[in-house]
Design an enzyme around this catalytic site. Structure first.
Site, short mmCIF file in Angstrom:
data_model
loop_
_atom_site.label_atom_id
_atom_site.label_comp_id
_atom_site.label_asym_id
_atom_site.label_seq_id
_atom_site.Cartn_x
_atom_site.Cartn_y
_atom_site.Cartn_z
N TYR A 1 -21.34 94.33 33.34
CA TYR A 1 -21.29 94.91 31.99
C TYR A 1 -22.10 96.19 31.97
O TYR A 1 -23.30 96.17 32.29
CB TYR A 1 -21.87 93.87 31.02
CG TYR A 1 -21.78 94.25 29.57
CD1 TYR A 1 -20.61 94.76 29.02
CD2 TYR A 1 -22.87 94.07 28.73
CE1 TYR A 1 -20.54 95.09 27.68
CE2 TYR A 1 -22.81 94.38 27.39
CZ TYR A 1 -21.64 94.90 26.86
OH TYR A 1 -21.58 95.22 25.54
N ASP B 1 -8.10 57.43 7.87
CA ASP B 1 -9.50 57.22 8.22
C ASP B 1 -9.71 55.92 9.01
O ASP B 1 -10.84 55.48 9.18
CB ASP B 1 -10.39 57.25 6.97
CG ASP B 1 -10.05 56.14 5.98
OD1 ASP B 1 -9.04 55.44 6.17
OD2 ASP B 1 -10.81 55.99 5.00
N ALA C 1 -3.82 60.58 3.79
CA ALA C 1 -4.87 61.50 4.21
C ALA C 1 -5.20 62.51 3.11
O ALA C 1 -5.61 63.63 3.37
CB ALA C 1 -4.44 62.23 5.48
N ARG D 1 -17.95 60.28 0.48
CA ARG D 1 -19.12 59.66 1.11
C ARG D 1 -19.52 60.30 2.43
O ARG D 1 -20.60 60.04 2.96
CB ARG D 1 -18.86 58.15 1.30
CG ARG D 1 -18.88 57.36 -0.01
CD ARG D 1 -18.26 55.97 0.13
NE ARG D 1 -16.79 56.00 0.09
CZ ARG D 1 -16.01 54.93 0.19
NH1 ARG D 1 -16.56 53.74 0.35
NH2 ARG D 1 -14.70 55.04 0.14
N ARG E 1 -18.58 78.78 33.11
CA ARG E 1 -17.92 79.20 31.87
C ARG E 1 -16.42 79.41 32.11
O ARG E 1 -15.96 79.36 33.25
CB ARG E 1 -18.63 80.44 31.34
CG ARG E 1 -20.07 80.10 30.89
CD ARG E 1 -20.92 81.34 30.71
NE ARG E 1 -20.25 82.30 29.83
CZ ARG E 1 -20.52 83.60 29.82
NH1 ARG E 1 -21.42 84.12 30.67
NH2 ARG E 1 -19.88 84.40 28.99
N THR F 1 -4.27 55.43 -3.87
CA THR F 1 -3.41 55.15 -2.71
C THR F 1 -1.99 54.79 -3.13
O THR F 1 -1.03 55.06 -2.41
CB THR F 1 -4.01 54.00 -1.86
OG1 THR F 1 -4.35 52.92 -2.74
CG2 THR F 1 -5.26 54.45 -1.13
N GLY G 1 -11.33 46.00 -0.16
CA GLY G 1 -10.61 45.15 -1.09
C GLY G 1 -10.59 43.73 -0.55
O GLY G 1 -10.48 43.51 0.65
C1 UD1 Z 1 -8.71 51.15 0.54
C2 UD1 Z 1 -8.07 49.95 -0.15
C3 UD1 Z 1 -8.93 48.71 0.10
C4 UD1 Z 1 -9.05 48.48 1.60
C5 UD1 Z 1 -9.57 49.74 2.30
C6 UD1 Z 1 -9.47 49.55 3.80
C7 UD1 Z 1 -6.95 50.78 -2.14
C8 UD1 Z 1 -7.00 50.93 -3.60
N1 UD1 Z 1 -8.00 50.20 -1.57
O1 UD1 Z 1 -9.99 51.35 -0.03
O2 UD1 Z 1 -8.36 47.57 -0.48
O3 UD1 Z 1 -9.93 47.40 1.85
O4 UD1 Z 1 -8.78 50.88 1.95
O5 UD1 Z 1 -10.03 50.61 4.50
O6 UD1 Z 1 -5.98 51.18 -1.53
N2 UD1 Z 1 -5.99 58.43 -0.10
C9 UD1 Z 1 -4.94 59.25 -0.47
N3 UD1 Z 1 -4.78 59.56 -1.78
C10 UD1 Z 1 -5.61 59.09 -2.75
C11 UD1 Z 1 -6.68 58.25 -2.36
C12 UD1 Z 1 -6.84 57.93 -1.03
O7 UD1 Z 1 -4.17 59.70 0.38
O8 UD1 Z 1 -5.40 59.43 -3.92
C13 UD1 Z 1 -6.17 58.13 1.32
C14 UD1 Z 1 -7.55 58.51 1.84
O9 UD1 Z 1 -7.53 59.83 2.37
C15 UD1 Z 1 -7.78 57.47 2.94
C16 UD1 Z 1 -6.97 56.27 2.46
O10 UD1 Z 1 -6.08 56.74 1.49
O11 UD1 Z 1 -7.29 57.91 4.18
C17 UD1 Z 1 -7.87 55.19 1.86
O12 UD1 Z 1 -8.59 55.77 0.79
P1 UD1 Z 1 -10.10 55.36 0.51
O13 UD1 Z 1 -10.58 56.10 -0.68
O14 UD1 Z 1 -10.89 55.49 1.76
O15 UD1 Z 1 -9.88 53.81 0.12
P2 UD1 Z 1 -10.92 52.65 0.23
O16 UD1 Z 1 -11.89 52.76 -0.88
O17 UD1 Z 1 -11.48 52.62 1.60
CA CA Z 2 -11.46 53.98 3.41
#
Ligand code: UD1
Ligand code: CA
Length: 476
Positions: free
Chosen positions: A393, A109, A12, A18, A339, A84, A146
């Protein structure tokens, strides 16, 4: 299956660019709780030994929004290394060194993965005796995800991110859902080898399967049949779509529990709400937060209830209510505004164009039309005549009105608080009640009526009113 040897890491830390929002993506709400709150709720059902949430972007805001509702979660700060892979690495580093179980990685997410789906996913991983298992799905439109690249034998070979994919790879319709189980030892061994040499300059967790395969280790894939459990939220259009899917699931759950929902498409029920059997929900109704509705109640159409309690067989239509308690067999609406602090007793009535606030209205008491009742205690069997108003009031302070049992007020009574009407008292139409009324008394404050005969013909000669009056006089 649960409890033993399981750690859950929820990602998270990302910004969620976006979403184009000042609110961190994972705090956007569906079903009455933040996206990541749904993931934490589900994680709680799996009874893992450790639940970690990786945070970075607006970390204080994210932690503040979650720590009270999810006291078992441990918040882990990601450093400046993006991706990630790094997020999981900092979380694994924070696990006790002697933890040697499985790590379930979830995304903050992706709120639709339910506990049953995740339990079967864990079972599949353990049955396969794999180093890692990916949740995958075959979708019509893989854009943004991915892609799962399989080898000649059909085994998982690697995951390629959209931005790094060749045209052939991008055409693959099996996607990485972003949920994984790894042996913790596997993560400890392979994450240090994950680099940032890719289109986004990030440490990809999705590089780990490819590294494992290069070493000849087994990577399993668990293909989910219901692709909706994998849906993630990256923008506001997906937020609405995922919110709709969650709502559909919640509505269906209550339908199977015996609730009649006339129009699921326009009925919104938060995850925390509870409904008893034989409740009926009419179209365009929002049952929000911890609202609880007892057996046989009929709610709607066009009604919003936030944190309300509705008693058995009550009828609530075209009403907006927050933090209100509605007694059994009571009726509310149409066009009522309840309320916080409104408590309506059993068989009571709050009728058309009535606003209430911080008001206890006793059993069988009625406020049928056009009233404001605020900061008031109303006894049993009371009838507040049309347009009775509590003037609570005085421009500086709020004051209380007390109306004892069996009081009836005349139409258009103004109760200037603080004031008390004793048991059984009555007020005349239009009374402005500034002094307490003893039990059993009639309070009148309007001056006796005086009729000035001929006034209209004299002062409004030539008007329709004067002509009409003149015709009446001739007819006599
Ligand atoms: C990621 C996957 C993708 C997969 C998709 C599914 C990777 C590189 N890619 O892409 O293969 O199909 O999820 O939904 O993992 N987050 C962190 N730290 C970071 C970056 C992201 O905690 O440095 C968290 C984000 O808050 C989010 C989750 O990781 O909750 C996924 O990150 P996001 O940037 O949405 O990855 P996707 O591009 O969706
Ligand atoms: Ca995502």
């Amino acid at each position: 299956m649960t409890g033993n040897n399981l750690a859950i890491i929820i990602l998270a830390a990302g910004q969620g660019t976006r979403m184009r929002s000042r609110l961190p993506k994972v705090l956007h709400q569906i079903g009455g709780r933040p996206l990541v709150g749904h993931v934490l709720t589900t994680a709680g059902r799996l009874e893992a030994e450790h639940v970690e949430v990786v945070v970075r972007h607006e970390r204080d805001q994210v932690v503040a929004a979650l720590e009270k509702d999810y006291p078992a979660a441990v918040f882990i700060d990601q450093d400046e290394v993006p991706g990630t892979g790094r997020a999981v690495q900092v979380a694994v580093d924070a696990l006790p060194a002697d933890f040697d179980g499985d790590v379930l990685v979830l995304s903050g997410d992706c709120p639709l993965a339910d506990a049953d789906t995740l339990r079967s996913f864990l079972d599949a991983h353990r049955a396969a005796e794999a180093e890692a298992t990916l949740m995958t799905a075959v979708v019509d439109d893989p854009t943004g995800y991915g892609r799962v690249i399989r080898d000649a034998d059909g085994g998982v070979d690697r995951v390629v991110e959209q931005k790094d994919a060749t045209a052939d790879e991008a055409a693959v319709s099996e996607i990485n859902a972003g949920m994984y189980v790894f042996r913790v030892a596997t993560l400890r061994k392979y994450l240090p080898s994950v680099g940032v040499d890719n289109a986004q300059g990030e440490m990809y967790l999705t590089d780990v399967p490819g590294l494992l395969r290069r070493d000849g280790s087994r990577v399993a894939a668990s293909v989910v049949s219901d692709v909706t459990v994998t849906y993630g939220v990256n923008d506001r259009a997906q937020l609405a779509e995922v919110g709709r899917l969650l709502n559909r699931r919640i509505v269906r759950r209550w339908q199977l529990e015996g609730v009649t929902v006339i129009d699921p498409a326009t009925t919104w029920i938060d995850d925390d709400a509870t409904l008893a059997p034989d409740v009926t929900i009419l179209p365009n109704t929002h049952i929000l937060r911890a609202t609880a509705i007892a057996e046989g109640a009929i709610i709607g159409p066009d009604t919003t209830l936030v944190d309300c309690e509705v008693g058995a067989d009550a009828i609530v239509r075209r009403t907006d209510a927050t933090l209100a308690v509605i007694g059994a067999e009571a009726t509310v609406g149409p066009f009522s505004f309840l309320r916080p602090g409104t408590v309506l007793g059993a068989r009571g009535k709050i009728g058309a164009y009535v606003e209430t606030k911080n008001a206890e209205i006793g059993e069988g008491s009625k406020v049928p039309h056009l009233s404001y009742v605020g900061d008031a205690t109303i006894g049993r069997g009371v009838n507040l005549g049309a347009s009775t108003i509590t003037a609570n009031y005085d421009d500086v302070n709020k004051h209380r009105t007390v109306v004892e049992d069996e009081v009836h007020t005349g139409s258009h009574t103004t109760l200037v608080a603080p004031v008390r009407l004793g048991a059984g008292a009555k007020t005349g139409a239009g009374a402005v009640v500034r002094k307490d009324v003893p039990a059993g008394s009639l309070a009148m404050s309007v001056a006796p009526q005086r009729n000035i005969e001929g006034w209209v013909e004299k002062n409004r000669a030539g008007t329709g009113a004067a002509d009409a009056a003149a015709r009446t006089r001739v007819a006599e």
